[in-house]
Design a protein around this motif. Structure first.
Motif, PDB file in Angstrom:
ATOM      1  N   VAL A 119      -8.624   0.172  -9.859  1.00 14.39           N
ATOM      2  CA  VAL A 119      -8.059   0.893  -8.465  1.00 14.39           C
ATOM      3  C   VAL A 119      -8.656   2.434  -8.579  1.00 14.39           C
ATOM      4  N   ILE A 120      -9.300   2.830  -7.681  1.00 11.99           N
ATOM      5  CA  ILE A 120      -9.568   4.400  -7.759  1.00 11.99           C
ATOM      6  C   ILE A 120      -8.652   5.124  -6.838  1.00 11.99           C
ATOM      7  N   GLU A 121      -7.656   5.980  -7.287  1.00 19.62           N
ATOM      8  CA  GLU A 121      -6.592   6.727  -6.647  1.00 19.62           C
ATOM      9  C   GLU A 121      -7.017   8.459  -6.898  1.00 19.62           C
ATOM     10  N   ASP A 123      -5.003  10.609  -6.104  1.00 19.69           N
ATOM     11  CA  ASP A 123      -3.832  11.489  -6.089  1.00 19.69           C
ATOM     12  C   ASP A 123      -2.756  10.739  -7.003  1.00 19.69           C
ATOM     13  N   ALA A 124      -1.492  10.911  -6.562  1.00 15.84           N
ATOM     14  CA  ALA A 124      -0.492  10.050  -7.297  1.00 15.84           C
ATOM     15  C   ALA A 124      -0.453   8.459  -6.963  1.00 15.84           C
ATOM     16  N   VAL A 125      -0.162   7.522  -7.520  1.00 16.89           N
ATOM     17  CA  VAL A 125       0.153   6.209  -7.185  1.00 16.89           C
ATOM     18  C   VAL A 125       1.092   6.312  -6.117  1.00 16.89           C
ATOM     19  N   PHE A 131       6.019   9.297  -0.731  1.00 18.33           N
ATOM     20  CA  PHE A 131       6.522  10.265   0.132  1.00 18.33           C
ATOM     21  C   PHE A 131       8.067  10.130   0.765  1.00 18.33           C
ATOM     22  N   SER A 132       8.499   8.848   0.608  1.00 18.79           N
ATOM     23  CA  SER A 132       9.562   8.174   1.451  1.00 18.79           C
ATOM     24  C   SER A 132      10.775   8.431   0.342  1.00 18.79           C
ATOM     25  N   SER A 133      11.837   8.987   0.999  1.00 20.92           N
ATOM     26  CA  SER A 133      12.766   9.291  -0.149  1.00 20.92           C
ATOM     27  C   SER A 133      13.751   7.777  -0.352  1.00 20.92           C
ATOM     28  N   LEU A 134      13.913   7.054   0.804  1.00 23.84           N
ATOM     29  CA  LEU A 134      14.554   5.654   0.795  1.00 23.84           C
ATOM     30  C   LEU A 134      13.867   4.579   1.621  1.00 23.84           C
ATOM     31  N   ILE A 135      13.112   3.803   1.121  1.00 24.19           N
ATOM     32  CA  ILE A 135      12.893   2.505   1.969  1.00 24.19           C
ATOM     33  C   ILE A 135      13.926   1.513   1.994  1.00 24.19           C
ATOM     34  N   GLU A 136      14.321   1.402   3.391  1.00 28.48           N
ATOM     35  CA  GLU A 136      15.601   0.477   3.529  1.00 28.48           C
ATOM     36  C   GLU A 136      15.396  -0.745   3.891  1.00 28.48           C
ATOM     37  N   ASN A 137      14.082  -1.012   4.581  1.00 30.59           N
ATOM     38  CA  ASN A 137      13.639  -2.265   4.987  1.00 30.59           C
ATOM     39  C   ASN A 137      12.622  -2.909   4.453  1.00 30.59           C
ATOM     40  N   ALA A 199      -8.328   0.311   0.692  1.00 33.97           N
ATOM     41  CA  ALA A 199      -6.906   0.437   0.971  1.00 33.97           C
ATOM     42  C   ALA A 199      -6.401   2.004   1.060  1.00 33.97           C
ATOM     43  N   THR A 200      -7.267   2.825   1.808  1.00 29.66           N
ATOM     44  CA  THR A 200      -7.107   4.295   1.603  1.00 29.66           C
ATOM     45  C   THR A 200      -6.142   4.921   2.553  1.00 29.66           C
ATOM     46  N   GLY A 201      -5.375   3.992   3.175  1.00 28.12           N
ATOM     47  CA  GLY A 201      -4.501   4.247   4.067  1.00 28.12           C
ATOM     48  C   GLY A 201      -4.838   5.431   5.089  1.00 28.12           C
ATOM     49  N   VAL A 202      -3.732   6.042   5.553  1.00 31.93           N
ATOM     50  CA  VAL A 202      -3.895   7.546   6.452  1.00 31.93           C
ATOM     51  C   VAL A 202      -3.652   8.652   5.686  1.00 31.93           C
ATOM     52  N   GLY A 223       5.732  15.548   5.494  1.00 31.61           N
ATOM     53  CA  GLY A 223       6.375  14.405   4.610  1.00 31.61           C
ATOM     54  C   GLY A 223       7.767  14.723   4.527  1.00 31.61           C
ATOM     55  N   ALA A 224       8.356  13.811   3.992  1.00 28.46           N
ATOM     56  CA  ALA A 224      10.043  13.830   4.072  1.00 28.46           C
ATOM     57  C   ALA A 224      10.873  14.908   3.018  1.00 28.46           C
ATOM     58  N   GLY A 225      10.026  15.500   2.295  1.00 29.67           N
ATOM     59  CA  GLY A 225      10.396  16.786   1.527  1.00 29.67           C
ATOM     60  C   GLY A 225      11.283  16.193   0.289  1.00 29.67           C
ATOM     61  N   ALA A 382      -7.418  -3.305   3.814  1.00 28.42           N
ATOM     62  CA  ALA A 382      -6.129  -3.733   3.991  1.00 28.42           C
ATOM     63  C   ALA A 382      -4.954  -2.697   4.321  1.00 28.42           C
ATOM     64  N   GLY A 383      -3.828  -2.821   4.920  1.00 31.57           N
ATOM     65  CA  GLY A 383      -2.845  -1.809   4.872  1.00 31.57           C
ATOM     66  C   GLY A 383      -3.269  -0.663   6.080  1.00 31.57           C
ATOM     67  N   ASP A 384      -2.824   0.481   6.139  1.00 32.78           N
ATOM     68  CA  ASP A 384      -2.782   1.280   7.272  1.00 32.78           C
ATOM     69  C   ASP A 384      -4.290   1.776   7.916  1.00 32.78           C
ATOM     70  N   VAL A 385      -5.035   1.575   6.981  1.00 34.11           N
ATOM     71  CA  VAL A 385      -6.407   1.911   6.944  1.00 34.11           C
ATOM     72  C   VAL A 385      -7.181   1.151   7.978  1.00 34.11           C
TER      73      VAL A 385
HETATM   74  C1  LIG Z   1       7.586   9.672   4.903  1.00 35.33           C
HETATM   75  C2  LIG Z   1       7.203   8.352   5.041  1.00 35.33           C
HETATM   76  C3  LIG Z   1       8.303   7.281   5.001  1.00 35.33           C
HETATM   77  C4  LIG Z   1       8.059   6.061   5.369  1.00 35.33           C
HETATM   78  N1  LIG Z   1       8.902   4.955   5.192  1.00 35.33           N
HETATM   79  C5  LIG Z   1       8.778   3.827   5.451  1.00 35.33           C
HETATM   80  C6  LIG Z   1       9.747   2.648   5.401  1.00 35.33           C
HETATM   81  O1  LIG Z   1      11.075   2.968   5.139  1.00 35.33           O
HETATM   82  N2  LIG Z   1       9.550   1.309   5.493  1.00 35.33           N
HETATM   83  C7  LIG Z   1       8.067   1.155   5.903  1.00 35.33           C
HETATM   84  O2  LIG Z   1       8.022  -0.255   5.675  1.00 35.33           O
HETATM   85  N3  LIG Z   1       7.209   2.023   5.804  1.00 35.33           N
HETATM   86  C8  LIG Z   1       7.368   3.133   5.798  1.00 35.33           C
HETATM   87  N4  LIG Z   1       6.247   4.168   5.835  1.00 35.33           N
HETATM   88  C9  LIG Z   1       5.192   3.700   6.205  1.00 35.33           C
HETATM   89  C10 LIG Z   1       4.510   3.193   4.810  1.00 35.33           C
HETATM   90  O3  LIG Z   1       4.651   4.130   3.674  1.00 35.33           O
HETATM   91  C11 LIG Z   1       2.926   3.024   4.916  1.00 35.33           C
HETATM   92  O4  LIG Z   1       2.691   1.699   6.087  1.00 35.33           O
HETATM   93  C12 LIG Z   1       2.287   2.458   3.608  1.00 35.33           C
HETATM   94  O5  LIG Z   1       2.431   3.111   2.836  1.00 35.33           O
HETATM   95  C13 LIG Z   1       0.690   2.121   3.869  1.00 35.33           C
HETATM   96  O6  LIG Z   1       0.272   1.719   2.711  1.00 35.33           O
HETATM   97  P1  LIG Z   1      -1.347   1.679   2.310  1.00 35.33           P
HETATM   98  O7  LIG Z   1      -1.413   1.259   0.995  1.00 35.33           O
HETATM   99  O8  LIG Z   1      -2.085   0.978   3.494  1.00 35.33           O
HETATM  100  O9  LIG Z   1      -1.756   3.088   2.550  1.00 35.33           O
HETATM  101  P2  LIG Z   1      -1.220   4.576   1.874  1.00 35.33           P
HETATM  102  O10 LIG Z   1       0.178   4.501   1.677  1.00 35.33           O
HETATM  103  O11 LIG Z   1      -1.605   5.578   2.854  1.00 35.33           O
HETATM  104  O12 LIG Z   1      -2.148   4.905   0.688  1.00 35.33           O
HETATM  105  C14 LIG Z   1      -3.608   4.986   0.515  1.00 35.33           C
HETATM  106  C15 LIG Z   1      -3.857   5.710  -0.814  1.00 35.33           C
HETATM  107  O13 LIG Z   1      -5.393   5.877  -0.726  1.00 35.33           O
HETATM  108  C16 LIG Z   1      -5.395   6.905  -1.419  1.00 35.33           C
HETATM  109  N5  LIG Z   1      -6.974   7.360  -0.939  1.00 35.33           N
HETATM  110  C17 LIG Z   1      -7.423   7.625   0.232  1.00 35.33           C
HETATM  111  N6  LIG Z   1      -8.531   8.168   0.137  1.00 35.33           N
HETATM  112  C18 LIG Z   1      -9.078   7.852  -1.033  1.00 35.33           C
HETATM  113  C19 LIG Z   1     -10.428   8.111  -1.509  1.00 35.33           C
HETATM  114  N7  LIG Z   1     -11.469   8.504  -0.807  1.00 35.33           N
HETATM  115  N8  LIG Z   1     -10.468   7.887  -3.028  1.00 35.33           N
HETATM  116  C20 LIG Z   1      -9.482   7.440  -3.716  1.00 35.33           C
HETATM  117  N9  LIG Z   1      -8.141   7.431  -3.066  1.00 35.33           N
HETATM  118  C21 LIG Z   1      -7.967   7.449  -2.035  1.00 35.33           C
HETATM  119  C22 LIG Z   1      -4.608   7.957  -1.190  1.00 35.33           C
HETATM  120  O14 LIG Z   1      -4.365   9.187  -1.978  1.00 35.33           O
HETATM  121  C23 LIG Z   1      -3.274   7.078  -1.028  1.00 35.33           C
HETATM  122  O15 LIG Z   1      -2.577   6.904  -2.174  1.00 35.33           O
HETATM  123  C24 LIG Z   1       6.619   5.363   5.437  1.00 35.33           C
HETATM  124  C25 LIG Z   1       5.654   6.498   5.593  1.00 35.33           C
HETATM  125  C26 LIG Z   1       5.872   7.861   5.404  1.00 35.33           C
HETATM  126  C27 LIG Z   1       4.663   8.870   5.327  1.00 35.33           C
END
Ligand SMILES: Cc1cc2nc3c(=O)[nH]c(=O)nc-3n(C[C@H](O)[C@H](O)[C@H](O)COP(=O)(O)OP(=O)(O)OC[C@H]3O[C@@H](n4cnc5c(N)ncnc54)[C@H](O)[C@@H]3O)c2cc1C
Length: 417
Positions: A119-121, A123-125, A131-137, A199-202, A223-225, A382-385
Motif C-alpha cells: 500500500v503506497i500512501e 501522507d498519514a493513513v 480528518f473526521s472527529s467522529l464518524i457516527e454512521n 484508492a487515492t480518494g479526493v 477539514g474538521a479541525g 475503489a472509493g471516492d476516486v
Molecule cells: C471531515 C470529514 C468527515 C467525514 N465524515 C464522514 C462520516 O461521518 N461518515 C462517512 O461515511 N463518511 C464521512 N466522510 C467521507 C469519507 O471520509 C470518505 O468518503 C472516505 O474517506 C473515502 O475513502 P477513500 O479511501 O476512497 O479515499 P480517501 O479517504 O480520500 O483516501 C485516499 C488516500 O489516498 C492518498 N493518496 C492520494 N494520492 C496519492 C498518491 N499519488 N500516492 C500515494 N497516496 C495518495 C491520500 O493521501 C489518502 O490517504 C468524511 C469526510 C471528511 C473529509
C-alpha cells in the motif's frame, strides 16, 4: 500509532507561534493517533518543558526518548518514529495506491486471502476519514468512532495479515504493460505488481481567495479541525461548507469554542447534510447557521485576523481568527492523464458499466471490464476516486473488499495454466 511507554514522556511539540509549520505537525500527529502535548511559548523563550530552546529552530518535536527534532517536516517525524520503510520486495501481486478506508480495506482482504500486497500512501493513513472527529454512521460503532482511530485499527489489521505499508511516499506515475504494473514513487524508486488498485480518494478543494494560501495553517484550516479544536476555547470560529464534513466540524468545534458560525453558500442545508447532523446543529445553542453567505476575502499578517462575508451582494468584514473550510474535493488522478485509464469530465476514474464504447477503444480483451475495473485490464479503482461512487466510509470499505474479489478473478485469468 505508537503510544509512549508508561515511564516515558509523551511526545511534545514546542512552538512559539500558531503558524503553518506547527499546525502541520499537530495535524499529522493527530491523524496518526499519536498522543502528544502541544506547548506554545512566547517568542524568545529560553526554555520550555525542560528543553533548552536557545539557538534552536522552532517548532521542535521532542520524542518520548528525549531526542529533539528541530523544525521537522511530518515526514521527518514519521521517519524518526520508524514508520518510513522501503518496500520489502520489488514485485507484488497487488499494489494499492492510497491508505484511506478503501485502500486499507482492500489491503486487509487481499493480504488475508494470501496475496502479496503493498500500500503506497503519501501522507498519514486514514485519508479523509482521518480528518473526521467522529464518524457516527459507520456500522458497528453506535457511539461513533474518530476517523483516526478507525484508520489506525485498520492499519494494524492490514499489517497483521502481512500487507506492506509504504508510508510517506507519493506515487507519481504508473505504466501498464503485459500484466506488469510499474509504479514510480516520488523518491525515484519503483515497484512492480500484476494488478493495481487506485484508492487515492479526493483532495480538499482550496478557497480561491488571494490571501488564503498564505494563511493556510495560520487561521485557515481545511477539514474538521480535529487537532485545533482544543485551541479554540472561548473563541468565535467559522466553518465554511454545507455538507456532512462541515456539520461534523461545527459540532466538534462547538464543544470547545464560545461560538461557531457555519457559512453556507446555498439557501438551506437540508439537501446536502444528513438529517441526524442537521437536527443536532439546530439545537446546539452556540451554533449559528448563515445561509446564502459566501466568504469573499480573508486577511491577516502572520495569522488570520478578518474575513469578509457576502450576503446577497452586501459585503461585511468581521474579525475572525479561525476559519475551517470543508467545501468538498477534487479527485487525485493527475497520474492517469498520461495513461489509457479513462476519466469522467470531473477527473474521476471510470470503471465497469460506466465505461462507454469510446472509452474502451484500446481495451484489448474479449471480456468486458469487471465492475470496478478501469479501461486498462488489471487496474481497478475503489472509493471516492471512482466516478459515481457514494462518498461514504462504508461504501469505500465495501468497494475495497469487492475490488479484491475481482482482482482474484483477473489474476486467475492471467495465471499460466
Ligand atoms: C471531515 C470529514 C468527515 C467525514 N465524515 C464522514 C462520516 O461521518 N461518515 C462517512 O461515511 N463518511 C464521512 N466522510 C467521507 C469519507 O471520509 C470518505 O468518503 C472516505 O474517506 C473515502 O475513502 P477513500 O479511501 O476512497 O479515499 P480517501 O479517504 O480520500 O483516501 C485516499 C488516500 O489516498 C492518498 N493518496 C492520494 N494520492 C496519492 C498518491 N499519488 N500516492 C500515494 N497516496 C495518495 C491520500 O493521501 C489518502 O490517504 C468524511 C469526510 C471528511 C473529509
Amino acid at each position: 500509532m505508537i503510544a509512549p511507554a508508561d515511564d516515558k514522556q509523551p511526545l511534545r511539540v514546542v512552538a512559539d507561534a500558531d503558524g503553518p509549520d506547527a499546525y502541520a505537525l499537530r495535524d499529522y500527529l493527530t491523524r496518526s493517533e499519536v498522543p502528544f502535548l502541544s506547548i506554545v511559548v512566547p517568542a524568545g523563550s529560553s526554555s520550555a518543558a525542560g528543553v533548552d530552546l536557545v539557538g534552536r529552530a522552532l517548532p521542535l518535536v521532542v520524542l518520548s526518548d528525549g531526542a529533539i527534532l528541530e523544525d521537522p517536516t511530518p515526514e521527518q517525524v514519521a521517519s524518526a518514529l520508524g514508520w518510513v520503510n522501503p518496500p520489502s520486495r520489488s514485485t507484488y501481486d497487488l499494489i494499492i495506491h492510497g491508505a484511506g478506508p478503501a485502500g486499507l480495506s482492500a489491503a486487509v482482504y487481499a493480504a488475508s486471502e494470501g496475496l502479496s500486497v503493498a500500500v503506497i500512501e503519501r501522507d498519514a493513513v486514514g485519508g479523509q476519514a482521518g480528518f473526521s472527529s467522529l464518524i457516527e454512521n459507520y456500522l458497528g460503532f453506535p457511539g461513533g468512532i474518530s476517523g483516526a482511530e478507525l484508520a489506525e485499527r485498520a492499519r494494524r489489521q492490514a499489517v497483521s495479515f502481512g500487507a506492506d505499508l509504504v508510508l510517506m511516499r507519493h506515487g507519481v506515475d504508473r505504466t501498464f504493460t503485459d500484466h506488469d504494473v510499474r509504479a514510480r514513487l516520488a523518491d525515484g524508486s519503483e515497484i512492480h505488481a500484476h494488478a493495481a488498485l487506485c484508492a487515492t480518494g479526493v483532495q480538499w478543494r482550496r478557497l480561491d481567495l488571494p490571501r488564503a494560501h498564505d494563511l493556510e495553517g495560520a487561521g485557515v484550516y481545511y477539514g474538521a479541525g480535529t487537532s485545533e479544536a482544543s485551541a479554540c476555547i472561548g473563541l468565535h470560529v467559522y466553518v465554511v461548507g454545507g455538507a456532512n464534513s462541515a456539520g461534523q466540524a461545527a459540532m466538534n468545534l462547538a464543544a470547545h469554542a464560545a461560538h461557531v458560525t457555519v457559512l453556507v453558500r446555498g439557501p438551506s442545508l437540508s439537501s446536502t447534510m444528513s438529517a441526524y447532523l442537521l437536527n443536532r446543529l439546530a439545537v446546539q445553542p452556540n451554533v449559528t447557521i448563515l445561509v446564502n453567505t459566501r466568504v469573499v476575502d480573508v486577511d491577516g499578517t502572520d495569522h488570520l485576523q478578518e474575513i469578509t462575508l457576502d450576503q446577497a451582494g452586501t459585503a461585511t468584514r468581521v474579525p475572525a481568527t479561525h476559519l475551517f473550510v470543508c467545501i468538498g474535493g477534487a479527485p487525485n488522478t493527475a497520474w492517469a492523464e498520461t495513461t489509457d485509464v479513462r476519466l469522467d469530465a470531473r477527473g474521476f476514474l471510470l470503471t465497469g458499466i460506466d465505461l462507454s464504447a469510446g472509452d474502451l477503444d484500446r481495451w484489448p480483451l474479449e471480456r468486458a471490464p469487471h465492475y470496478l475495473e478501469t479501461s486498462v485490464p488489471g487496474v481497478f479503482a475503489a472509493g471516492d476516486v471512482r466516478a459515481n461512487s457514494v462518498k461514504r466510509v462504508a461504501s469505500a470499505v465495501g468497494e475495497g473488499a469487492m475490488a479484491v474479489t475481482l482482482i482474484h478473478r483477473y489474476l486467475a485469468d492471467i495465471a499460466p495454466l
